[in-house]
Enzyme design. Structure first.
Site, PDB file in Angstrom:
ATOM      1  N   ARG A  75       0.809  -1.222   0.000  1.00 13.77           N
ATOM      2  CA  ARG A  75       0.000   0.000   0.000  1.00 13.77           C
ATOM      3  C   ARG A  75       0.842   1.272   0.000  1.00 13.77           C
ATOM      4  O   ARG A  75       0.448   2.297  -0.569  1.00 13.77           O
ATOM      5  CB  ARG A  75      -0.946   0.001   1.208  1.00 13.77           C
TER       6      ARG A  75
ATOM      7  N   ILE B 130      -7.147   7.796  -1.089  1.00 10.85           N
ATOM      8  CA  ILE B 130      -7.052   6.342  -1.058  1.00 10.85           C
ATOM      9  C   ILE B 130      -7.835   5.909   0.174  1.00 10.85           C
ATOM     10  O   ILE B 130      -7.647   6.451   1.270  1.00 10.85           O
ATOM     11  CB  ILE B 130      -5.581   5.866  -1.009  1.00 10.85           C
ATOM     12  N   SER B 131      -8.771   4.988   0.002  1.00 14.08           N
ATOM     13  CA  SER B 131      -9.680   4.607   1.078  1.00 14.08           C
ATOM     14  C   SER B 131      -8.963   3.913   2.235  1.00 14.08           C
ATOM     15  O   SER B 131      -7.864   3.382   2.080  1.00 14.08           O
ATOM     16  CB  SER B 131     -10.769   3.665   0.537  1.00 14.08           C
ATOM     17  N   HIS B 132      -9.628   3.908   3.402  1.00 10.87           N
ATOM     18  CA  HIS B 132      -9.151   3.111   4.534  1.00 10.87           C
ATOM     19  C   HIS B 132      -8.994   1.654   4.083  1.00 10.87           C
ATOM     20  O   HIS B 132      -9.845   1.138   3.345  1.00 10.87           O
ATOM     21  CB  HIS B 132     -10.177   3.127   5.675  1.00 10.87           C
TER      22      HIS B 132
END
Length: 216
Positions: A38, A64-66
């Site tokens: 990530r 960018i999402s959790h």
């Protein structure tokens, strides 16, 4: 390109344990997230925090999402190896990589050119490229490649896009957040040509899905 070190891998393992405690139980999804570095998808300024369950800003004013959100949406999809999956909103490419790691044939659309170029480059470098990566309007879907076994929308849609429903195969599932400032997560199962089953899964907050605007 940033290296994926033992330190990064150790932090990923810690993230996976956190996701388990938060209720992510699909082992295939957990394994896929553990494969994806990530930190490579985010700005170096946030690299030390890449494996915390946090969202971060990326290019074009997006986020960018959790990791939990990515894992939860993916878990709801129940992706099987070889399935055709349409992703609306490539963003950084992180969710795309997770779907590729699950063995899906991924078709992904991004309307922001800066993000499209960034994600295409990163996904190629880490060898998690989708089957098709398209610069275009997600509201239109990809009718020339339809039907899709699964559809995932990674931006908040104010209403359910009917053109996407039309591209879902019978027995297929769409996962989509619907709402304005805050959204509710839904799964939509296509029962037959005209009937759908909808389930709701709590509140989330996504960047808005843009409609009828010029591509960025």
């Amino acid at each position: 390109m940033k290296l994926d070190t033992l330190k990064h891998k150790g932090r990923r393992n810690q993230l996976i344990e956190l996701l388990k405690r938060k209720g992510i139980h699909d082992l295939n999804v957990l394994h896929a997230l553990n494969e994806i570095p990530r930190h490579i998808f985010i700005d170096s300024a946030f690299e030390d925090f890449a494996y915390e369950d946090r969202a971060f800003p990326i290019l074009s004013g997006q986020t960018i999402s959790h990791p939990y959100t990515v894992a939860f949406q993916t878990q709801l999809l129940h992706v099987q190896k070889g399935e055709k999956v349409l992703e609306i909103g490539t963003g950084s490419g992180y969710q795309t990589a997770v779907l590729v790691a699950l063995g899906a044939q991924v078709y992904t659309i991004e309307r922001q050119k800066e993000l499209f170029d960034f994600s295409k480059n990163i996904l190629k470098k880490i060898h998690f490229s989708p089957k098709h990566q398209i610069f275009g309007d997600g509201y239109q879907g990809l009718p020339s490649f339809a039907p899709f076994d699964k559809i995932i929308v990674t931006a908040g849609a104010p209403v359910l896009p009917k053109k996407l429903l039309e591209q879902l195969s019978v027995g297929g599932v769409m996962v989509i957040p619907i709402g304005n400032k805050e959204q509710k997560m839904y799964t939509i199962l296509r029962l037959d040509d005209k009937n759908f089953e909808t389930l709701e899964f709590g509140e989330y907050q996504f960047v808005p899905m843009l409609e009828k605007r010029e591509l960025g």
